[in-house]
Enzyme design. Structure first.
Site, PDB file in Angstrom:
ATOM      1  N   TYR A  26      97.451  28.878 -68.485  1.00  0.00           N
ATOM      2  CA  TYR A  26      96.193  28.122 -68.406  1.00  0.00           C
ATOM      3  C   TYR A  26      94.985  29.051 -68.434  1.00  0.00           C
ATOM      4  O   TYR A  26      93.897  28.638 -68.834  1.00  0.00           O
ATOM      5  CB  TYR A  26      96.130  27.318 -67.096  1.00  0.00           C
ATOM      6  N   LYS A  35     111.822  30.501 -66.343  1.00  0.00           N
ATOM      7  CA  LYS A  35     112.567  30.664 -67.597  1.00  0.00           C
ATOM      8  C   LYS A  35     112.885  32.150 -67.695  1.00  0.00           C
ATOM      9  O   LYS A  35     112.493  32.837 -68.647  1.00  0.00           O
ATOM     10  CB  LYS A  35     111.703  30.144 -68.764  1.00  0.00           C
ATOM     11  N   ASP A  85     114.344  24.187 -68.171  1.00  0.00           N
ATOM     12  CA  ASP A  85     114.974  23.133 -68.986  1.00  0.00           C
ATOM     13  C   ASP A  85     116.053  22.406 -68.180  1.00  0.00           C
ATOM     14  O   ASP A  85     116.127  21.178 -68.158  1.00  0.00           O
ATOM     15  CB  ASP A  85     115.526  23.690 -70.318  1.00  0.00           C
ATOM     16  N   ASP A 113     102.929  21.819 -63.854  1.00  0.00           N
ATOM     17  CA  ASP A 113     102.185  20.679 -64.397  1.00  0.00           C
ATOM     18  C   ASP A 113     103.170  19.672 -64.989  1.00  0.00           C
ATOM     19  O   ASP A 113     103.110  18.470 -64.712  1.00  0.00           O
ATOM     20  CB  ASP A 113     101.215  21.176 -65.487  1.00  0.00           C
ATOM     21  N   ASP A 130     104.537  15.730 -63.312  1.00  0.00           N
ATOM     22  CA  ASP A 130     104.429  14.428 -63.980  1.00  0.00           C
ATOM     23  C   ASP A 130     105.805  13.793 -64.130  1.00  0.00           C
ATOM     24  O   ASP A 130     105.991  12.596 -63.939  1.00  0.00           O
ATOM     25  CB  ASP A 130     103.791  14.570 -65.374  1.00  0.00           C
TER      26      ASP A 130
HETATM   27  C1  IPM Z   1      96.990  18.141 -63.298  1.00  0.00           C
HETATM   28  C2  IPM Z   1      96.273  17.805 -64.574  1.00  0.00           C
HETATM   29  C3  IPM Z   1      95.395  18.969 -64.971  1.00  0.00           C
HETATM   30  C4  IPM Z   1      96.283  20.159 -65.280  1.00  0.00           C
HETATM   31  C5  IPM Z   1      94.426  18.723 -66.109  1.00  0.00           C
HETATM   32  C6  IPM Z   1      93.594  17.491 -65.909  1.00  0.00           C
HETATM   33  C7  IPM Z   1      93.569  19.942 -66.337  1.00  0.00           C
HETATM   34  O1  IPM Z   1      97.154  17.458 -65.580  1.00  0.00           O
HETATM   35  O2  IPM Z   1      96.316  18.425 -62.294  1.00  0.00           O
HETATM   36  O3  IPM Z   1      98.220  18.121 -63.280  1.00  0.00           O
HETATM   37  O4  IPM Z   1      96.803  20.285 -66.398  1.00  0.00           O
HETATM   38  O5  IPM Z   1      96.425  20.991 -64.397  1.00  0.00           O
HETATM   39 MN    MN Z   2      99.239  17.369 -64.942  1.00  0.00          MN
END
Ligand code: IPM
Ligand code: MN
Length: 372
Positions: free
Chosen positions: A142, A189, A221, A245, A249
């Site tokens: 990032y 990884k 993975d 990240d 999710d």
């Molecule tokens: C998160 C979000 C952020 C990230 C974005 C909005 C920059 O997806 O906090 O998980 O990728 O870190």
């Molecule tokens: Mn995210």
């Protein structure tokens, strides 16, 4: 306790969900005799349209001069998905995390009993899941050097980590594991990436200092698969920025909605609390955004300041709302008219009247107050 809290609603549904979190914090302040003061700041697309900058100086100053920041949501890309735009809203959040040195994003993942049937995963697989993801937040790909070639036909991003960056979050994750089920999984990884090899080496070095914690190592993975097949095997997950990240999710599927996942972004000096979900622009001003992730982020804020009883009351109220189906449409099975505000109202009512709230619950979907 006196707390000054910066509130950055950001874009999309951010304004609606942070309004509910603030409402809930105000109820807590009254109930427990605290003084919480809220000061709003601009960030993201909202800030770009007013100031030209995704993170205006005043906002950064605000966050630095307050005790904590409550963050809403940020538009994923330019106002109209223009990835070539000079200033992307998302940059505001990344700059804020970096400027405040919020290196650890702590993301709890819980399978609530009352929502087990909302998850696409099999009930038996997920019941009892309680994971705490420690995602490194200010390093890695990032923030590494990146470039698009002048002809626009090649590009690179760099994933770079230093020992210090890995050690500081690893210590936090180990310490958290000691207060939980004493299991830590490093996700990397390390069969391919040099940066992952360094993570693994350093975690192996630290492990003996935390002899009561059992450590396992998993490639990303495989971890992506295991998280779905057997989420209960995880206690604390430690991982670098981008893997964290992605898997956070993925983990939101376990609980049934990304609208439930809260996070605490912690540094040595500052702390920010933010829901995991994005701006969800399509839902803006429709009253359908789930405020629970933001409200649970407020609970994490209270935990951060040692206000555990207060945080527990918020969680109790949230669980009550879930079990009574006082939830937004992303989760709702029973009623179809429970808005963002109504969920917040219910949780506020519960906090004001924890003993009496059993009154009138049956009528809340008709828009009647929970309290007589
Ligand atoms: C998160 C979000 C952020 C990230 C974005 C909005 C920059 O997806 O906090 O998980 O990728 O870190
Ligand atoms: Mn995210």
């Amino acid at each position: 306790m006196k707390l000054n809290i910066a509130v950055l609603p950001g874009d999309g549904v951010g304004t609606e969900v942070t309004a509910e979190a603030v409402k809930v914090l105000k109820a807590i302040a009254v109930e427990f005799n605290h003084i919480f003061t809220f000061k709003k700041g601009l960030i993201g697309a909202a800030a770009i349209s007013k100031t030209g900058e995704a993170l205006p100086k005043e906002t950064l100053e605000l966050c630095k001069s307050t005790d904590a920041t409550l963050f809403g949501a940020i538009a994923a890309s330019g106002h109209d998905l223009d990835l070539n735009a000079k200033t992307l809203p998302i940059q505001g959040l990344l700059d804020l995390r970096k400027s405040l040195d919020l290196y650890a994003s702590i993301r709890p993942v819980i399978a609530y009993d009352s929502l087990l049937n909302k998850s696409p995963l099999k009930r038996d697989h997920i019941v009892g899941t309680d994971i705490s993801i420690f995602r490194e937040l200010t390093g890695g790909i990032y923030f590494g050097e990146s470039e698009l070639s002048t002809d626009g036909n090649s590009a690179f991003d760099t994933c770079k980590y230093s020992r210090e960056e890995i050690e500081r979050i690893a210590h936090l994750a180990f310490k958290a594991a000691q207060t939980r089920k004493r299991k830590l999984t490093l996700i990397d990884k390390a069969n391919i990436l040099e940066s992952s090899k360094l993570w693994r080496k350093i975690v192996k070095e630290l492990a003996p200092k935390y002899a009561d914690v059992s450590v396992q190592y998993m490639f990303i993975d495989n971890a992506a698969k295991e998280l779905i097949l057997n989420p209960k095997q995880f206690d604390v997950i430690l991982t670098e920025n981008m893997f964290g990240d992605i898997i956070s999710d993925e983990a939101s599927v376990i609980g049934g909605s990304v609208g439930l996942l809260a996070s605490a972004s912690i540094g040595n000096k500052y702390a920010m609390f933010e829901p995991l979900h994005g701006a969800y622009n399509k839902a803006k001003n429709k009253g359908i955004a789930n405020p629970i992730a933001s409200i649970l982020s407020a609970a994490l804020l209270l935990d951060h300041f040692g206000l555990f009883e207060e945080a527990a009351l918020i969680r109790e109220a949230v669980e009550k709302s879930l079990s009574l189906h006082i939830t937004t449409p992303d989760l709702n099975t029973k009623y179809d008219n429970i808005s963002t505000i109504k969920v917040g109202d219910f949780i506020e009512d519960f906090i004001n009247n924890p003993e009496e709230t059993n009154l009138n619950f049956t009528n809340i979907h008709l828009g009647q107050s929970t309290i007589i």
